[in-house]
Design a protein around this motif. Sequence first.
Motif, mmCIF file in Angstrom:
data_model
loop_
_atom_site.group_PDB
_atom_site.id
_atom_site.type_symbol
_atom_site.label_atom_id
_atom_site.label_comp_id
_atom_site.label_asym_id
_atom_site.label_seq_id
_atom_site.Cartn_x
_atom_site.Cartn_y
_atom_site.Cartn_z
ATOM 1 N N GLY A 89 -2.417 8.781 3.828
ATOM 2 C CA GLY A 89 -3.363 7.901 3.119
ATOM 3 C C GLY A 89 -3.972 6.875 4.067
ATOM 4 O O GLY A 89 -5.180 6.665 4.068
ATOM 5 N N VAL B 56 -12.160 -0.391 4.395
ATOM 6 C CA VAL B 56 -10.826 -0.363 3.768
ATOM 7 C C VAL B 56 -10.801 0.690 2.666
ATOM 8 O O VAL B 56 -11.850 1.180 2.241
ATOM 9 C CB VAL B 56 -10.475 -1.717 3.100
ATOM 10 C CG1 VAL B 56 -10.002 -2.739 4.114
ATOM 11 C CG2 VAL B 56 -11.628 -2.253 2.274
ATOM 12 N N ASP C 24 -8.075 0.060 -2.668
ATOM 13 C CA ASP C 24 -7.103 -0.947 -3.112
ATOM 14 C C ASP C 24 -7.359 -2.334 -2.520
ATOM 15 O O ASP C 24 -6.837 -3.322 -3.013
ATOM 16 C CB ASP C 24 -5.668 -0.479 -2.751
ATOM 17 C CG ASP C 24 -5.479 -0.293 -1.249
ATOM 18 O OD1 ASP C 24 -6.445 0.104 -0.572
ATOM 19 O OD2 ASP C 24 -4.372 -0.556 -0.760
ATOM 20 N N GLY D 32 -11.667 10.241 0.642
ATOM 21 C CA GLY D 32 -10.418 9.801 1.252
ATOM 22 C C GLY D 32 -10.066 8.358 0.959
ATOM 23 O O GLY D 32 -9.062 7.850 1.437
ATOM 24 N N ALA D 33 -10.903 7.688 0.118
ATOM 25 C CA ALA D 33 -10.660 6.269 -0.132
ATOM 26 C C ALA D 33 -9.368 6.042 -0.897
ATOM 27 O O ALA D 33 -8.793 4.972 -0.845
ATOM 28 C CB ALA D 33 -11.834 5.663 -0.878
ATOM 29 N N LYS D 34 -8.933 7.046 -1.629
ATOM 30 C CA LYS D 34 -7.667 6.894 -2.321
ATOM 31 C C LYS D 34 -6.917 8.219 -2.372
ATOM 32 O O LYS D 34 -7.208 9.075 -3.190
ATOM 33 C CB LYS D 34 -7.888 6.330 -3.737
ATOM 34 C CG LYS D 34 -6.619 5.746 -4.297
ATOM 35 C CD LYS D 34 -6.892 4.828 -5.466
ATOM 36 C CE LYS D 34 -5.596 4.158 -5.902
ATOM 37 N NZ LYS D 34 -5.746 3.412 -7.141
ATOM 38 N N ILE D 35 -5.980 8.358 -1.465
ATOM 39 C CA ILE D 35 -5.135 9.548 -1.441
ATOM 40 C C ILE D 35 -3.931 9.241 -2.333
ATOM 41 O O ILE D 35 -3.322 8.180 -2.218
ATOM 42 C CB ILE D 35 -4.673 9.859 0.006
ATOM 43 C CG1 ILE D 35 -5.876 10.046 0.948
ATOM 44 C CG2 ILE D 35 -3.757 11.085 0.034
ATOM 45 C CD1 ILE D 35 -6.811 11.188 0.594
ATOM 46 N N LYS E 281 -1.041 5.722 -5.888
ATOM 47 C CA LYS E 281 -1.562 5.977 -4.533
ATOM 48 C C LYS E 281 -0.409 6.301 -3.572
ATOM 49 O O LYS E 281 0.720 5.846 -3.765
ATOM 50 C CB LYS E 281 -2.399 4.799 -4.020
ATOM 51 C CG LYS E 281 -1.614 3.649 -3.457
ATOM 52 C CD LYS E 281 -2.492 2.745 -2.589
ATOM 53 C CE LYS E 281 -1.584 1.703 -1.922
ATOM 54 N NZ LYS E 281 -2.214 0.887 -0.928
ATOM 55 N N LYS F 188 3.089 3.485 1.812
ATOM 56 C CA LYS F 188 4.085 3.439 2.878
ATOM 57 C C LYS F 188 5.492 3.256 2.341
ATOM 58 O O LYS F 188 6.437 3.827 2.830
ATOM 59 C CB LYS F 188 3.809 2.223 3.761
ATOM 60 C CG LYS F 188 2.623 2.330 4.648
ATOM 61 C CD LYS F 188 2.767 1.239 5.715
ATOM 62 C CE LYS F 188 1.440 0.867 6.309
ATOM 63 N NZ LYS F 188 1.038 -0.455 5.856
HETATM 64 P P1 AMP Z 1 -1.672 -0.664 3.984
HETATM 65 O O1 AMP Z 1 -0.860 0.578 3.986
HETATM 66 O O2 AMP Z 1 -1.635 -1.339 2.653
HETATM 67 O O3 AMP Z 1 -1.398 -1.581 5.150
HETATM 68 O O4 AMP Z 1 -3.180 -0.194 4.153
HETATM 69 C C1 AMP Z 1 -3.877 -0.065 5.366
HETATM 70 C C2 AMP Z 1 -5.208 0.597 5.111
HETATM 71 O O5 AMP Z 1 -5.020 1.941 4.637
HETATM 72 C C3 AMP Z 1 -6.084 -0.100 4.070
HETATM 73 O O6 AMP Z 1 -7.431 -0.010 4.466
HETATM 74 C C4 AMP Z 1 -5.830 0.706 2.831
HETATM 75 O O7 AMP Z 1 -6.891 0.610 1.920
HETATM 76 C C5 AMP Z 1 -5.683 2.126 3.403
HETATM 77 N N1 AMP Z 1 -4.820 2.934 2.532
HETATM 78 C C6 AMP Z 1 -3.501 2.731 2.261
HETATM 79 N N2 AMP Z 1 -3.033 3.671 1.423
HETATM 80 C C7 AMP Z 1 -4.077 4.499 1.149
HETATM 81 C C8 AMP Z 1 -4.229 5.679 0.347
HETATM 82 N N3 AMP Z 1 -3.235 6.186 -0.338
HETATM 83 N N4 AMP Z 1 -5.450 6.257 0.308
HETATM 84 C C9 AMP Z 1 -6.480 5.755 1.023
HETATM 85 N N5 AMP Z 1 -6.410 4.647 1.794
HETATM 86 C C10 AMP Z 1 -5.227 4.029 1.868
#
Ligand code: AMP
Length: 334
Positions: A21, A148, A151, A185-188, A197, A200
């Motif tokens: 993601g 980004v 989310d 791919g904006a939300k996997i 979603k 991590k």
């Molecule tokens: P984070 O894991 O919250 O630190 O996110 C880091 C970046 O990855 C941000 O731009 C989030 O929007 C993007 N991101 C995190 N998880 C996903 C997901 N499942 N799908 C798409 N983008 C993601």
Amino acid sequence: MENKKKVIFSGIKPSGDLTLGNYLGAIKNWVKLQDEYDCYFCVVDLHAITVQQLPADVRRRTLEILAIYIAAGIDPEKNTLFIQSHVPAHSEASWLLTCNAYMGEMSRMTQYKDKAQKGGESIGAGLFNYPILMAADVLLYGTDLVPVGKDQVQHLELARDLAERFNRLYSPTFVVPEPYVAKTGAKIMDLQDPTKKMAKSEENPNGSIQLMDPPEVIRRKVSRAVTDSLGVVKFIDEQPGVKNLITILSTITGETIEEIENKYEGMGYAQFKTDVAEAIVSELEPIQNKVKELLNNKTYLESIYKAGAEKANYVSMKTLRKMQKKIGLIPVAK
Ligand code: AMP
Ligand code: TRP
């Protein structure tokens, strides 16, 4: 001056091992932007510590994320790659912005609300303030665009509000940044629960593919991904699992959704899943090899984050000084 490139800022926090993601929603898009924009890509370690982390994990992941940025194709010569805590202006600007932020607007952040529900009284104050630090990250560099995943759009709205408020209260200081959400791919979604979603910190490790997962693990996770009993590869809401796999495939190969639907017409899920897994493996394997190589060359990584911090310190300090002066703080005597 007129030809100055627009500025991009984005970051990922070392709070867990990166997932597919993060790669498809963030990093893969950054790679495409680096020629056209003046880009700052940061490892936002100060964001990671909003929840308790083992110090050794923070250290390991911070370097790994930096290596992933480079391995994925972000050129450290063209872009500014740095570690957030090496640039103190982020923390200082965050405090100055905190003093102009409202409890009300902060309490409306859905990510905080979700976490607060689970954490109750003992939820960390850092989680509440975190979007202000994110606003500071972005505003210090005169950022025009922030790539980004979906989310983060609400946090970006807050950054815009804080920028506009400061500009109004004092005088024009900040560029008001825009979110930049890629079309695919904006939300996997999670492979086991495709209504959530892919994250991590996922408790169910089969639901999320980690960027450093070995090929056989990737294949196993995809083959076990939740689908449905309809047996058709269609991009419809009734099939959230299949829809998610189509999104993944399309984001990696560049094929359109219709092309994918047509290709698997009347074929069930087996071949489709195999192809999704192979697409992921062939995308990630070269990156993984490069990451391993880079992590063995700490001197090189150090030279990258040293140069990045120098540039970031220079630019952010200028903005911080402006903020301090406008607020009425006496400049440091020379
Ligand atoms: P984070 O894991 O919250 O630190 O996110 C880091 C970046 O990855 C941000 O731009 C989030 O929007 C993007 N991101 C995190 N998880 C996903 C997901 N499942 N799908 C798409 N983008 C993601
Ligand atoms: N809050 C972002 C996330 O959880 C990470 C982040 C911190 C960020 N500062 C940023 C993203 C600045 C873009 C710009 O994903």
